[in-house]
Motif scaffolding. Sequence first.
Motif, short mmCIF file in Angstrom:
data_model
loop_
_atom_site.label_atom_id
_atom_site.label_comp_id
_atom_site.label_asym_id
_atom_site.label_seq_id
_atom_site.Cartn_x
_atom_site.Cartn_y
_atom_site.Cartn_z
N PRO A 54 0.82 -1.22 0.00
CA PRO A 54 0.00 0.00 0.00
C PRO A 54 0.85 1.27 0.00
O PRO A 54 2.01 1.25 0.43
CB PRO A 54 -0.80 -0.12 1.31
CG PRO A 54 0.05 -0.97 2.19
CD PRO A 54 0.74 -1.94 1.29
N VAL A 55 0.26 2.34 -0.48
CA VAL A 55 0.92 3.65 -0.38
C VAL A 55 0.79 4.15 1.06
O VAL A 55 -0.18 3.84 1.76
CB VAL A 55 0.30 4.66 -1.37
CG1 VAL A 55 0.56 4.24 -2.80
CG2 VAL A 55 -1.20 4.82 -1.12
N ASP A 56 1.75 4.96 1.48
CA ASP A 56 1.77 5.41 2.87
C ASP A 56 0.58 6.31 3.20
O ASP A 56 0.17 6.41 4.36
CB ASP A 56 3.08 6.17 3.14
CG ASP A 56 3.28 6.45 4.62
OD1 ASP A 56 3.60 5.51 5.37
OD2 ASP A 56 3.07 7.61 5.03
N GLU A 82 4.81 8.07 -5.19
CA GLU A 82 3.83 7.43 -6.07
C GLU A 82 2.46 8.08 -5.97
O GLU A 82 1.83 8.40 -6.99
CB GLU A 82 3.70 5.94 -5.75
CG GLU A 82 2.70 5.24 -6.67
CD GLU A 82 2.30 3.85 -6.21
OE1 GLU A 82 1.58 3.17 -6.97
OE2 GLU A 82 2.69 3.45 -5.10
N PHE A 83 1.97 8.29 -4.76
CA PHE A 83 0.62 8.83 -4.59
C PHE A 83 0.53 10.24 -5.17
O PHE A 83 -0.47 10.59 -5.82
CB PHE A 83 0.24 8.83 -3.12
CG PHE A 83 -1.21 9.18 -2.87
CD1 PHE A 83 -2.21 8.27 -3.18
CD2 PHE A 83 -1.56 10.41 -2.35
CE1 PHE A 83 -3.55 8.58 -2.96
CE2 PHE A 83 -2.90 10.73 -2.12
CZ PHE A 83 -3.89 9.81 -2.43
N GLU A 84 1.55 11.05 -4.96
CA GLU A 84 1.55 12.40 -5.52
C GLU A 84 1.51 12.35 -7.04
O GLU A 84 0.85 13.17 -7.68
CB GLU A 84 2.78 13.18 -5.04
CG GLU A 84 2.73 13.56 -3.57
CD GLU A 84 1.52 14.42 -3.24
OE1 GLU A 84 1.23 15.36 -4.02
OE2 GLU A 84 0.86 14.14 -2.22
N GLN A 85 2.22 11.38 -7.62
CA GLN A 85 2.20 11.23 -9.07
C GLN A 85 0.80 10.84 -9.56
O GLN A 85 0.31 11.37 -10.56
CB GLN A 85 3.22 10.17 -9.50
CG GLN A 85 3.19 9.82 -10.99
CD GLN A 85 3.52 11.00 -11.88
OE1 GLN A 85 4.33 11.85 -11.53
NE2 GLN A 85 2.88 11.07 -13.05
N ALA A 133 -8.61 4.95 -7.93
CA ALA A 133 -8.55 4.01 -6.81
C ALA A 133 -7.22 3.25 -6.84
O ALA A 133 -6.66 3.00 -7.91
CB ALA A 133 -9.71 3.02 -6.87
N VAL A 134 -6.74 2.92 -5.64
CA VAL A 134 -5.55 2.09 -5.49
C VAL A 134 -5.90 0.97 -4.52
O VAL A 134 -6.27 1.23 -3.37
CB VAL A 134 -4.35 2.89 -4.94
CG1 VAL A 134 -3.13 1.97 -4.77
CG2 VAL A 134 -4.01 4.06 -5.84
N GLY A 189 -9.49 12.36 -2.97
CA GLY A 189 -10.26 11.97 -4.14
C GLY A 189 -9.92 10.62 -4.73
O GLY A 189 -10.50 10.22 -5.74
N ILE A 190 -9.00 9.90 -4.12
CA ILE A 190 -8.62 8.57 -4.60
C ILE A 190 -8.98 7.53 -3.55
O ILE A 190 -8.61 7.67 -2.38
CB ILE A 190 -7.11 8.49 -4.91
CG1 ILE A 190 -6.75 9.47 -6.03
CG2 ILE A 190 -6.71 7.08 -5.31
CD1 ILE A 190 -5.26 9.49 -6.37
#
Length: 249
Positions: A28-30, A83-86, A95-96, A112-113
């Motif tokens: 997962p992203v932080d 990654e999330f900022e990108q 969605a992730v 928003g994600i």
Amino acid sequence: DFRNEQIEWLDKTSREVNADSIVFQHIPVDEIYELLEKVPKGTKGAEPAYGTRKGEYYRRKDGIKFMGKYGETPAAMPRECGEFEQLKKQGDVFAVYCGHDHYDSFIGTVDGIDLGYCPGAGYNTYGIEQREVRVFEFDENDVRNYKTYTVSYGDVCKKPLAEPFKTYIFSIAPCCTPQLPMFGVKVLALLAAIAVFFVLLAKVLGKWTSIGALLGVLTGTVIYFGGAIIYNIVTRKRLIERYRNERGN
């Protein structure tokens, strides 16, 4: 960890494909921690963290949209990987979904994600007793307005589990070092219950009968777990060989 070339690949692929997308990845992203809040040890619903957050405790954050189960803190990538900022910058990813943390199946929204988990599905590792898979339903004309839910083993299969004892052990197994003390308490409680049972059995059937029964249980346990270990090793070896043959490597 994400490298610069992976961020560049995300950017390049986003511009080439130019379509609404979901990201599926193992770790997962932080930013998923934005769905949780740090609380003192002992707080109801709190789980211990590890890695860079070792010694901290987190529970689900109040006042936000939060669906699913929270059973362990995320083992996430470093936030500085970018990654999330990108993904936010691209605007195409809505969605992730990730795995890795088998006790989790929760979903929430950050900037928003949607960030969510696909829970552990296999029975050869730790996880909730009723393993689950995540199902997605999409309208091809409006993919962002999707539906998702989990389906458990019991939902689709009425047969009893083939290895219920092993499954129980895996369902209480610790997912990280900070959970070891509580796991130890559970194991000691189980051993104490077994000891009480055999003491009572000795009073009813006699000492030697109860000792024989205990030895029988221990022998059966060794055979059970020994056989399971050998079976898993052989099966894994065959799967690896099959994969290599199919891949030509």
